[in-house]
Enzyme design. Structure first.
Site, PDB file in Angstrom:
ATOM      1  N   ASN A  73      -6.965   9.180   4.335  1.00 40.33           N
ATOM      2  CA  ASN A  73      -7.344  10.246   3.404  1.00 40.33           C
ATOM      3  C   ASN A  73      -6.067  10.800   2.777  1.00 40.33           C
ATOM      4  O   ASN A  73      -4.958  10.506   3.228  1.00 40.33           O
ATOM      5  CB  ASN A  73      -8.170  11.329   4.104  1.00 40.33           C
ATOM      6  CG  ASN A  73      -7.367  12.162   5.098  1.00 40.33           C
ATOM      7  OD1 ASN A  73      -6.355  11.735   5.650  1.00 40.33           O
ATOM      8  ND2 ASN A  73      -7.837  13.376   5.353  1.00 40.33           N
ATOM      9  N   HIS A  74      -6.224  11.605   1.717  1.00 41.03           N
ATOM     10  CA  HIS A  74      -5.035  11.985   0.935  1.00 41.03           C
ATOM     11  C   HIS A  74      -5.137  13.456   0.553  1.00 41.03           C
ATOM     12  O   HIS A  74      -5.862  13.812  -0.371  1.00 41.03           O
ATOM     13  CB  HIS A  74      -4.956  11.109  -0.315  1.00 41.03           C
ATOM     14  CG  HIS A  74      -3.587  11.000  -0.899  1.00 41.03           C
ATOM     15  ND1 HIS A  74      -2.446  11.525  -0.296  1.00 41.03           N
ATOM     16  CD2 HIS A  74      -3.152  10.431  -2.057  1.00 41.03           C
ATOM     17  CE1 HIS A  74      -1.388  11.267  -1.047  1.00 41.03           C
ATOM     18  NE2 HIS A  74      -1.787  10.602  -2.127  1.00 41.03           N
ATOM     19  N   VAL A  75      -4.396  14.289   1.279  1.00 34.95           N
ATOM     20  CA  VAL A  75      -4.472  15.730   1.024  1.00 34.95           C
ATOM     21  C   VAL A  75      -3.178  16.318   0.480  1.00 34.95           C
ATOM     22  O   VAL A  75      -3.195  17.356  -0.197  1.00 34.95           O
ATOM     23  CB  VAL A  75      -4.893  16.508   2.304  1.00 34.95           C
ATOM     24  CG1 VAL A  75      -6.296  16.120   2.728  1.00 34.95           C
ATOM     25  CG2 VAL A  75      -3.905  16.271   3.438  1.00 34.95           C
ATOM     26  N   GLU A 111      -9.060   7.403  -1.736  1.00 37.17           N
ATOM     27  CA  GLU A 111      -9.422   8.504  -2.622  1.00 37.17           C
ATOM     28  C   GLU A 111      -8.642   8.472  -3.933  1.00 37.17           C
ATOM     29  O   GLU A 111      -9.028   9.127  -4.902  1.00 37.17           O
ATOM     30  CB  GLU A 111      -9.180   9.844  -1.922  1.00 37.17           C
ATOM     31  CG  GLU A 111     -10.100  10.075  -0.738  1.00 37.17           C
ATOM     32  CD  GLU A 111      -9.679  11.297   0.063  1.00 37.17           C
ATOM     33  OE1 GLU A 111     -10.433  12.286   0.051  1.00 37.17           O
ATOM     34  OE2 GLU A 111      -8.605  11.249   0.694  1.00 37.17           O
TER      35      GLU A 111
END
Length: 251
Positions: free
Chosen positions: A58-60, A129
């Site tokens: 995931n990419h935050v 994402e």
């Protein structure tokens, strides 16, 4: 014995992503980051120790790429948006094994560099994402599933917590001393599919991979007690192609 690089997509005509900075700098970079953050790695035993692996994270936050490249159990070639490959930073990124990606147009070169690495038994990192955001996998591009279908490499989900604080912008760093959790989940296995691979095959595999990663995300929440930082501020938009799959199917 047939040369795997001659199979479609052919990977014999692209240069391998360099490794001469990827391996020796990891211990130094890990030491430096640990001086600023408390980086905790969970589930590393789930990562195969040999053979090709695709890390799908995931990419935050902006620091996600360096964290994956530095703290993954194995050295990883991370797909990185080509806008980062400018000047001295671009020189460093390429020589440390990272792969430039054009997110807005078909990029066969980036694909073939990744396929070449996987056929050589190395690992590749990808952010399904696309752009930074809430990290909840609402948008999910097809690249990870495609690479898995081409190579037969297992996809290891990675969940990041703490790499962006709630309310932080896409380019903000977490405060010094903060805890960053990196959770490696159970691998998603898929058999290599010979050419030609249909759009429907890639889309179905993408949906199944997304469901698997959502389960691993929930497990990571439960095991760490952490939550995602929430969406970016409304005025902070990290442009990304409006394509991908969701629970409703293709978009």
């Amino acid at each position: 014995m047939t040369d795997p690089h001659l199979e479609r997509p052919r990977s014999d005509r692209v240069r391998s992503s360099p490794r001469y900075l990827l391996y020796p700098l990891r211990p130094v970079a890990r030491w430096l980051l640990q001086r600023r953050y408390d980086v905790r790695v969970h589930g590393a035993a789930a990562v195969p120790t040999t053979g090709p692996v695709i890390f799908a994270s995931n990419h935050v936050g902006v620091i996600d790429g360096p964290l994956l490249a530095i703290f993954a159990p194995r050295p990883v070639h991370v797909l990185t948006k080509m806008e980062m490959f400018r000047g001295l930073l671009g020189w460093f990124l390429w020589r440390s094994g990272q792969v430039p990606l054009d997110r807005f147009h078909p990029d066969p070169r980036a694909v073939k560099i990744c396929v070449r690495a996987l056929r050589q038994g190395r690992t590749v990192g990808i952010y399904p994402e696309g752009s930074r955001g809430a990290g909840d996998l609402e948008r999910f591009h097809r690249g990870a599933a495609y690479l898995a279908l081409v190579s037969g490499a297992p996809v290891v989900p990675v969940t990041m917590f703490g790499s962006r604080e709630p309310g932080g912008t896409s380019g903000s760093l977490p405060k010094g001393g903060g805890v960053i959790d990196m959770v490696f989940g159970e691998p998603y296995e898929v058999d290599a599919t010979p050419w030609p691979r249909s759009r429907e095959q890639v889309e179905k595999s993408s949906l199944l991979l997304r469901e698997h990663m959502l389960v691993q995300l929930d497990r990571a929440r439960a095991s760490t007690g952490r939550e995602l930082p929430g969406p970016l501020p409304p005025t902070d938009v990290d442009t990304d192609p409006d394509t991908g799959v969701t629970e409703q199917g293709a978009s």
